[in-house]
Enzyme design. Sequence first.
Site, PDB file in Angstrom:
ATOM      1  N   GLY A 164       1.452   2.988  -2.556  1.00 37.33           N
ATOM      2  CA  GLY A 164       1.036   3.864  -3.662  1.00 37.33           C
ATOM      3  C   GLY A 164       1.652   3.404  -4.974  1.00 37.33           C
TER       4      GLY A 164
ATOM      5  CB  THR B  88      -7.703   2.694  -7.481  1.00 39.18           C
ATOM      6  OG1 THR B  88      -8.274   1.847  -6.486  1.00 39.18           O
ATOM      7  CG2 THR B  88      -8.804   3.383  -8.252  1.00 39.18           C
TER       8      THR B  88
ATOM      9  N   GLY C  48      -4.142  -5.017  -4.754  1.00 40.96           N
ATOM     10  CA  GLY C  48      -5.250  -4.176  -5.177  1.00 40.96           C
ATOM     11  C   GLY C  48      -4.774  -2.780  -5.422  1.00 40.96           C
TER      12      GLY C  48
ATOM     13  CG  ASP D  84      -1.769  -1.251   1.309  1.00 42.00           C
ATOM     14  OD1 ASP D  84      -2.236  -1.723   0.266  1.00 42.00           O
ATOM     15  OD2 ASP D  84      -1.900  -1.790   2.421  1.00 42.00           O
TER      16      ASP D  84
HETATM   17  P1  IMP Z   1      -2.643 -12.903   2.280  1.00 39.60           P
HETATM   18  O1  IMP Z   1      -1.701 -12.379   1.258  1.00 39.60           O
HETATM   19  O2  IMP Z   1      -4.088 -12.730   1.890  1.00 39.60           O
HETATM   20  O3  IMP Z   1      -2.336 -14.311   2.704  1.00 39.60           O
HETATM   21  O4  IMP Z   1      -2.465 -12.005   3.611  1.00 39.60           O
HETATM   22  C1  IMP Z   1      -1.287 -12.065   4.394  1.00 39.60           C
HETATM   23  C2  IMP Z   1      -0.902 -10.691   4.910  1.00 39.60           C
HETATM   24  O5  IMP Z   1      -0.514  -9.852   3.827  1.00 39.60           O
HETATM   25  C3  IMP Z   1      -2.027  -9.928   5.616  1.00 39.60           C
HETATM   26  O6  IMP Z   1      -1.466  -9.155   6.658  1.00 39.60           O
HETATM   27  C4  IMP Z   1      -2.571  -9.021   4.540  1.00 39.60           C
HETATM   28  O7  IMP Z   1      -3.205  -7.875   5.078  1.00 39.60           O
HETATM   29  C5  IMP Z   1      -1.290  -8.657   3.824  1.00 39.60           C
HETATM   30  N1  IMP Z   1      -1.514  -8.271   2.423  1.00 39.60           N
HETATM   31  C6  IMP Z   1      -1.785  -9.069   1.373  1.00 39.60           C
HETATM   32  N2  IMP Z   1      -1.908  -8.358   0.243  1.00 39.60           N
HETATM   33  C7  IMP Z   1      -1.682  -7.076   0.578  1.00 39.60           C
HETATM   34  C8  IMP Z   1      -1.632  -5.842  -0.181  1.00 39.60           C
HETATM   35  O8  IMP Z   1      -1.803  -5.799  -1.399  1.00 39.60           O
HETATM   36  N3  IMP Z   1      -1.360  -4.722   0.539  1.00 39.60           N
HETATM   37  C9  IMP Z   1      -1.113  -4.741   1.876  1.00 39.60           C
HETATM   38  N4  IMP Z   1      -1.153  -5.850   2.612  1.00 39.60           N
HETATM   39  C10 IMP Z   1      -1.429  -7.013   1.972  1.00 39.60           C
END
Ligand code: IMP
Length: 431
Positions: A15, A42, A40, A13
């Site tokens: 940016g 935008t 994710g 995150d």
């Molecule tokens: P997972 O990737 O869904 O298994 O989540 C594992 C950890 O990575 C969690 O703390 C999520 O919040 C974090 N996480 C996964 N994808 C993102 C992302 O795109 N941005 C920030 N944190 C992420």
Amino acid sequence: MGNVVVVGSQWGDEGKGKIVDWLSERADVVVRFQGGHNAGHTLVIDGVSYKLSLLPSGVVRSGKLSVIGNGVVFDPHAFVAERKRLEAQGVSISPASLRIADNASLILSLHRELDATRENNAGTGTKIGTTGRGIGPAYEDKVGRRAIRVMDLAHPESLPERIERLLAHHNPLRRGLGQPEIDAATILEELTSVAHEITPFIDRVWRLLDQRRKAGDRILFEGAQGTLLDIDHGTYPFVTSSNTVAGQAAAGSGLGPSSLGFVLGITKAYTTRVGEGPFPSEQDNEVGRFLGEKGREFGTVTGRKRRCGWFDAVLVRQAVALNGIHGLALTKLDVLDGLDEIKIVVGYRLDGTVIDYLPASLAEQRRIEPIYETLEGWKDTTAGARRWNDLPAQAVKYVRHIEELVEAPVTLLSTSPERDDTILVRDPFQD
Ligand code: IMP
């Protein structure tokens, strides 16, 4: 150097969306090499906002080739849904514009269910706070050598055997968790119902990238998540299940490491994290609320509120080393506008000793106390600045101090979500 690898240097995150979009305009090929639809971002192009989770940013620009590499865990149903959503916005995603690695592993509904069950059953202290997309369980099956892969969708005759092998692992696991077993026919239907939507995109990505490299194309590697969520180098076990560091761009795409080029570390001017786990500079107070509100710190995928804190130079310096970062893209400086003073973590105290790194052990990560340096803030706005001269002197001082502390120069400074509100020091593709 030709090619560019973009990685997050904190907990994701940072940016990346805006920077990757800005770079993808200059690239010929855009490659995802790890993670899945847990990412994710935008993209705002000509006032239209596009939300991407799984697909590389190149898909929203015509004339670019987008590639999903073998390091990605690929959910075919999420792909179909994301494609449909983008096509409804007028974005065409065809086999001419997108290729998917034949050797990428699939995410199935049983992975999503397992992810959810584990998180729901976890007690305080063991919950990871995942995105619930099945990412971890899918990677487990990959390294357990029982994954169903993208190429299997093109070979329906091989599916029964692959499914049997997978269920020989999952059904005992499900029984143990008090969940009903799954029969092979259900998985077969899940796969065959979607296979025709995927097969036209399947490719030998390693060869495609080698050809594009030889043709002199510019390749942009689009990292997801961030260095501190790396399965090896992050705040384990509160991490994602892939390697998020720049080296993975090679292993997760099949292009050799000597062709990777410039490594750009996207870095927020403060720190945030979603999900559980250690966060030394977290400000669970007025400062944290100020940063969260002003920075609109809510997750793109899950909508969760992000935890916020001061810039941690120790962590970013570690990320610079782990990724071989050549330059930083510093984002969201404007969120700090108006603060009387700004703090930066410059070291940690661990059991009375000063250290300049994040220890690998969770117990030690929980015990460290950050050592702060305090800088004077600035009152004028930095939002929308496009030249160094537009910035208040204290803001320039803050940026210069970060460069010094993390041992990497700022290549690009982003001063608002608008793509043109960027101060470019050096074009990463020009090296
Ligand atoms: P997972 O990737 O869904 O298994 O989540 C594992 C950890 O990575 C969690 O703390 C999520 O919040 C974090 N996480 C996964 N994808 C993102 C992302 O795109 N941005 C920030 N944190 C992420």
